[in-house]
Motif scaffolding. Structure first.
Motif, short mmCIF file in Angstrom:
data_model
loop_
_atom_site.label_atom_id
_atom_site.label_comp_id
_atom_site.label_asym_id
_atom_site.label_seq_id
_atom_site.Cartn_x
_atom_site.Cartn_y
_atom_site.Cartn_z
N UNK A 242 -1.34 3.04 9.56
CA UNK A 242 -2.49 2.48 8.85
C UNK A 242 -2.47 0.96 8.89
N UNK A 243 -1.27 0.37 8.98
CA UNK A 243 -1.19 -1.08 9.14
C UNK A 243 -1.67 -1.50 10.53
N UNK A 244 -1.56 -0.59 11.49
CA UNK A 244 -2.08 -0.84 12.83
C UNK A 244 -1.33 -1.94 13.55
N UNK B 299 -7.41 -4.23 2.20
CA UNK B 299 -6.83 -2.89 2.31
C UNK B 299 -5.35 -2.95 2.66
N UNK B 300 -5.00 -3.85 3.58
CA UNK B 300 -3.60 -3.96 3.98
C UNK B 300 -2.75 -4.54 2.85
N UNK C 190 -2.57 -11.31 3.90
CA UNK C 190 -3.00 -10.34 4.91
C UNK C 190 -4.41 -10.66 5.42
N UNK C 191 -4.53 -10.75 6.75
CA UNK C 191 -5.83 -11.01 7.37
C UNK C 191 -6.54 -9.72 7.75
#
Length: 345
Positions: free
Chosen positions: A270-272, A320-321, A121-122
């Motif tokens: 929240x993942x956006x 966070x992701x 995850x970036x």
């Protein structure tokens, strides 16, 4: 000194020189990084991706080229499967994919060829709250009208992991609406065209996109559509008169089980607009890309460009992701059953 010995010394010095030169040459020098965007060109996902392609390279040692490859279809499932399974884990392929693809993994859809928790995850440039718009010339003036309607309004969606599908389905589950969702559109733009033609009357998608581009700017001026609902816990300042889904759940006395389901589903916000690398990407390369991603979101020129294009910046880190990805894919059988019911076609 023998001729052989002289030759050996020359070879040794040559190898030493080449080793030193190789060590000093950044891995990304002369290479091209591809961002695989799971939407058509011109979509907001695509606009964010092109912003990264323009500004990220200067923060990557070696200043590589960076291009965007659009791979629309199935709510970006095609792009996600490609990044996870086909792209080499060499740090040269990024994915810009939809945030709710974990739904399909949770319910065991066979087309899922990835493990959501194992992507590298970036981060995400923005946290996404959503809305549901309705053509203003329909009889559906509010969510209450949809609940009471004898004919279900038709909304369009690209796939079951797209906001356009799961938000109306969630409303069906937690407040008692009845939406008729038509699947199979290739992109959000295609859905909007279908709304203009009268084939559909509604769509759910991000608030960011609604205020960022056409046709919505013109639609708002002409009062062509109205917004019936938004997903944030607080009302967006641009939608002060529009109830949140939480307000609606209070109004219609949603059960605790329904609220738990809503929490899982709305975690997609929240993942956006997440960016990922394939699993097993070397940690050092992943860290280089992650660092460049984060620096781009603080770059003054990039931020000015985003503002000009009405692209909101409210970033979430890759760490966070990554944690959230593990949380949402570790669900009880009861929640999985609820999700299967929600996403049943």
């Amino acid at each position: 000194m023998t001729q052989y010995f002289k030759y050996a010394i020359v070879m040794f010095l040559s190898l030493a020189w080449w080793s030193t030169a190789a060590a000093q040459t950044p891995y990304y020098a002369g290479k091209t990084i591809t961002i695989v965007a799971g939407t058509k060109a011109g979509d907001v996902y695509d606009l964010y991706a092109r912003m990264f392609a323009q500004y990220m390279p200067k923060y990557i040692p070696g200043n590589p080229n960076m291009i965007v490859q659009n791979m629309p279809g199935a709510g970006s499932m095609i792009a996600a499967n490609y990044v996870y399974n086909v792209a080499n884990p060499d740090g040269l392929t990024l994915g810009a994919i939809f945030p709710a693809l974990y739904f399909d993994q949770i319910v065991g859809r066979p087309e899922v060829k990835f493990d959501w928790s194992k992507f590298a995850w970036l981060g995400s440039p923005v946290t996404s709250n959503h809305l549901l718009y309705m053509r203003a010339d329909t009889p559906y003036q509010s969510i209450a009208d949809v609940i009471k309607a004898s004919t279900a309004p038709k909304c369009g969606a690209t796939g079951t992991s797209s906001t356009a599908y799961y938000i109306p389905k969630l409303l069906d589950e937690v407040v008692g609406t009845k939406f008729d969702i038509v699947l199979g559109y290739q992109s959000g733009q295609d859905i909007d065209l279908a709304v203009e033609r009268g084939e559909l009357v509604c769509r759910s998608f991000t608030i960011t996109a609604f205020f960022a581009r056409e046709p919505f700017i013109s639609w708002r001026k002409k009062n062509f559509v109205r917004v019936l609902m938004q997903t944030g816990r607080k009302r967006d300042q641009r939608l002060k008169d529009v109830p949140t889904i939480y307000e609606l759940m209070d109004q219609y006395k949603t059960s605790p089980a329904g609220r738990n389901l809503a929490t899982l589903v709305l975690a997609a916000g929240d993942f956006g607009r997440p960016y990922v690398l394939p699993p097993n990407t070397p940690p050092d390369r992943a860290e280089i890309i992650r660092s460049a991603f984060e620096k781009t979101l603080k770059d003054e020129a990039a931020l000015a460009d985003a503002k000009k294009k009405r692209l909101e910046i409210d970033p979430t880190s890759g760490d966070e992701l990554g944690k959230l990805a593990k949380e949402v894919t570790s669900q009880s059988p009861e929640i999985v059953a609820k999700m299967k019911q929600l996403l049943a076609k």
